[in-house]
Design an enzyme around this catalytic site. Structure first.
Site, PDB file in Angstrom:
ATOM      1  N   GLN A  95       0.812  -1.205   0.000  1.00 52.19           N
ATOM      2  CA  GLN A  95       0.000   0.000   0.000  1.00 52.19           C
ATOM      3  C   GLN A  95       0.847   1.256   0.000  1.00 52.19           C
ATOM      4  O   GLN A  95       2.075   1.205   0.112  1.00 52.19           O
ATOM      5  CB  GLN A  95      -0.924  -0.021   1.223  1.00 52.19           C
ATOM      6  CG  GLN A  95      -0.192  -0.192   2.546  1.00 52.19           C
ATOM      7  CD  GLN A  95      -1.114  -0.543   3.703  1.00 52.19           C
ATOM      8  OE1 GLN A  95      -1.193   0.201   4.674  1.00 52.19           O
ATOM      9  NE2 GLN A  95      -1.788  -1.690   3.600  1.00 52.19           N
ATOM     10  N   HIS A  97       0.263   5.734   1.137  1.00 53.23           N
ATOM     11  CA  HIS A  97      -0.620   6.755   1.700  1.00 53.23           C
ATOM     12  C   HIS A  97      -0.374   8.097   1.023  1.00 53.23           C
ATOM     13  O   HIS A  97       0.767   8.411   0.645  1.00 53.23           O
ATOM     14  CB  HIS A  97      -0.386   6.911   3.203  1.00 53.23           C
ATOM     15  CG  HIS A  97      -0.506   5.633   3.971  1.00 53.23           C
ATOM     16  ND1 HIS A  97      -1.646   4.874   3.969  1.00 53.23           N
ATOM     17  CD2 HIS A  97       0.375   4.985   4.766  1.00 53.23           C
ATOM     18  CE1 HIS A  97      -1.466   3.812   4.731  1.00 53.23           C
ATOM     19  NE2 HIS A  97      -0.240   3.853   5.224  1.00 53.23           N
ATOM     20  N   GLU A 114       3.893   8.004   8.710  1.00 56.66           N
ATOM     21  CA  GLU A 114       3.934   7.085   9.836  1.00 56.66           C
ATOM     22  C   GLU A 114       5.361   6.589  10.052  1.00 56.66           C
ATOM     23  O   GLU A 114       6.262   6.837   9.237  1.00 56.66           O
ATOM     24  CB  GLU A 114       2.995   5.896   9.602  1.00 56.66           C
ATOM     25  CG  GLU A 114       3.369   5.023   8.414  1.00 56.66           C
ATOM     26  CD  GLU A 114       2.286   4.003   8.087  1.00 56.66           C
ATOM     27  OE1 GLU A 114       1.083   4.356   8.141  1.00 56.66           O
ATOM     28  OE2 GLU A 114       2.635   2.848   7.762  1.00 56.66           O
ATOM     29  N   HIS A 171       4.799   0.357   0.830  1.00 58.51           N
ATOM     30  CA  HIS A 171       5.198  -0.383   2.027  1.00 58.51           C
ATOM     31  C   HIS A 171       4.193  -1.474   2.359  1.00 58.51           C
ATOM     32  O   HIS A 171       3.037  -1.427   1.922  1.00 58.51           O
ATOM     33  CB  HIS A 171       5.327   0.560   3.230  1.00 58.51           C
ATOM     34  CG  HIS A 171       4.026   1.198   3.623  1.00 58.51           C
ATOM     35  ND1 HIS A 171       3.527   2.329   3.007  1.00 58.51           N
ATOM     36  CD2 HIS A 171       3.109   0.868   4.561  1.00 58.51           C
ATOM     37  CE1 HIS A 171       2.368   2.666   3.554  1.00 58.51           C
ATOM     38  NE2 HIS A 171       2.099   1.787   4.503  1.00 58.51           N
ATOM     39  N   ARG A 191      -4.447   0.554  -1.687  1.00 56.48           N
ATOM     40  CA  ARG A 191      -3.851  -0.759  -1.930  1.00 56.48           C
ATOM     41  C   ARG A 191      -3.309  -0.843  -3.352  1.00 56.48           C
ATOM     42  O   ARG A 191      -4.009  -0.529  -4.307  1.00 56.48           O
ATOM     43  CB  ARG A 191      -4.882  -1.868  -1.735  1.00 56.48           C
ATOM     44  CG  ARG A 191      -5.308  -2.110  -0.312  1.00 56.48           C
ATOM     45  CD  ARG A 191      -6.045  -3.459  -0.192  1.00 56.48           C
ATOM     46  NE  ARG A 191      -6.765  -3.517   1.068  1.00 56.48           N
ATOM     47  CZ  ARG A 191      -8.077  -3.356   1.189  1.00 56.48           C
ATOM     48  NH1 ARG A 191      -8.813  -3.149   0.111  1.00 56.48           N
ATOM     49  NH2 ARG A 191      -8.654  -3.419   2.361  1.00 56.48           N
TER      50      ARG A 191
END
Length: 316
Positions: A95, A97, A114, A171, A191
């Site tokens: 996936q 972000h 993150e 990642h 995804r």
């Protein structure tokens, strides 16, 4: 002022397992629990206050909205961070972000930067971290031809590893890994590939190829951060990262560790061991998986025992 202890929200996932019960003593609703949202004010999973009693039962979002004095008089409209413990009993989907601008425009919420601290990893465990494409055209071609082994970069991991995962980074957490994740307060995930898995209804889980092409950093850029270690008689304090969104540390304590915090608020999760936290003359028992906030009015804290904590704060 007391620390604010929180009840986590448990999230069932197709790739989840039972380690949040067997290793962290959380009571699970099934054997497919993948995530503990340990400190969360996101609408998809709100932590609630266990103590102190004057806030008991409030969601973290309610507490944040109604008590700015606990949170450094924050002017941000929503609580900025989300802390998770993830149990990858199987490989997660691969996936990416979006950043804040893309997330707000297309999903009406922030993007997601993150970072991961690897709590445990089975022998041979790996993550997907980055990709090989040098141009967008090459990236698109490898996706269209489904040459996943050529596209994705695998990295072996072990307990104690730390990874910075900025928005735009391809990642995935691999099978057999338990991590603590510190992230922006967002639940937007695109995804790229999901091993052709199907959901409970037998339908293929949706992919987000156009969005992936839009937001992926090409070529992959290995994010830099400067890790520092400070040792005292009874503690090892590792500073992993400070960026625009958060700072993250690991406190490894064997004995008594006293420190003075600045005028911010701190998020803390116990990932190993047990002990006590002393604040303003009161003592609070700590055990593995406990998560709490040290609000702004708390400055002097003492931790006693043999335990490891992941500590973070917002930098926005």
């Amino acid at each position: 002022m007391q620390p604010i202890f929180l009840k986590p929200v448990l999230q069932e996932k197709i790739w989840g397992g039972k380690k949040l019960q067997t290793e962290f003593n959380l009571t699970l609703p099934s054997d497919k629990v993948g995530e503990s949202w340990s400190i969360s004010a996101h609408p998809n999973g709100q932590s609630t206050v266990l103590s102190p009693s004057e806030y008991q039962g409030m969601t973290l979002a309610e507490l944040y909205a109604g008590h700015a004095d606990l949170f450094h008089q924050q002017t941000l409209p929503t609580f900025p961070l989300l802390i998770k413990i993830l149990d990858a009993s199987d490989d997660l989907s691969i996936q990416v972000h979006p950043d804040d601008a893309y997330g707000l425009e297309h999903e009406h919420e922030l993007g997601k930067n993150e970072c991961w601290y690897v709590i445990s990893a089975e022998p041979g465990a790996k993550i997907i971290y980055g990709h090989t494409a040098q141009t967008k055209a090459e990236f698109v071609q490898l996706i269209q031809e489904e040459k996943w082994n050529e596209l994705f970069t695998e990295v072996p991991v072990k307990a104690g590893d730390f990874f910075n995962v900025p928005s735009g980074t391809i990642h995935a957490i691999g099978k057999g890994i338990v991590i603590l994740e510190t992230q922006q307060n967002s639940d937007t995930t695109y995804r790229v590939y999901d091993y052709d898995r199907k959901d409970d209804a037998g339908n293929p889980r949706p992919l987000h190829i156009p969005q992936t092409i839009d937001v992926t950093t090409i070529p992959h850029q290995l994010p830099s951060f400067k890790q520092t270690i400070e040792k005292t008689d009874n503690a090892t304090i590792t500073h992993f990262i400070t960026n625009h969104y958060f700072s993250v540390w690991k406190w490894e304590i064997d004995g008594t560790y006293a420190t003075t915090l600045d005028d911010n608020y701190y998020l803390v999760t116990v990932i190993e061991g047990e002990g006590t936290l002393e604040v303003n003359g009161e003592s609070f028992a700590l055990k593995k998986a406990d998560s709490f906030i040290l609000p702004t009015p708390i400055h002097d804290v003492t931790v006693k025992g043999n335990l490891t904590l992941i500590v973070s704060r917002s930098e926005e």
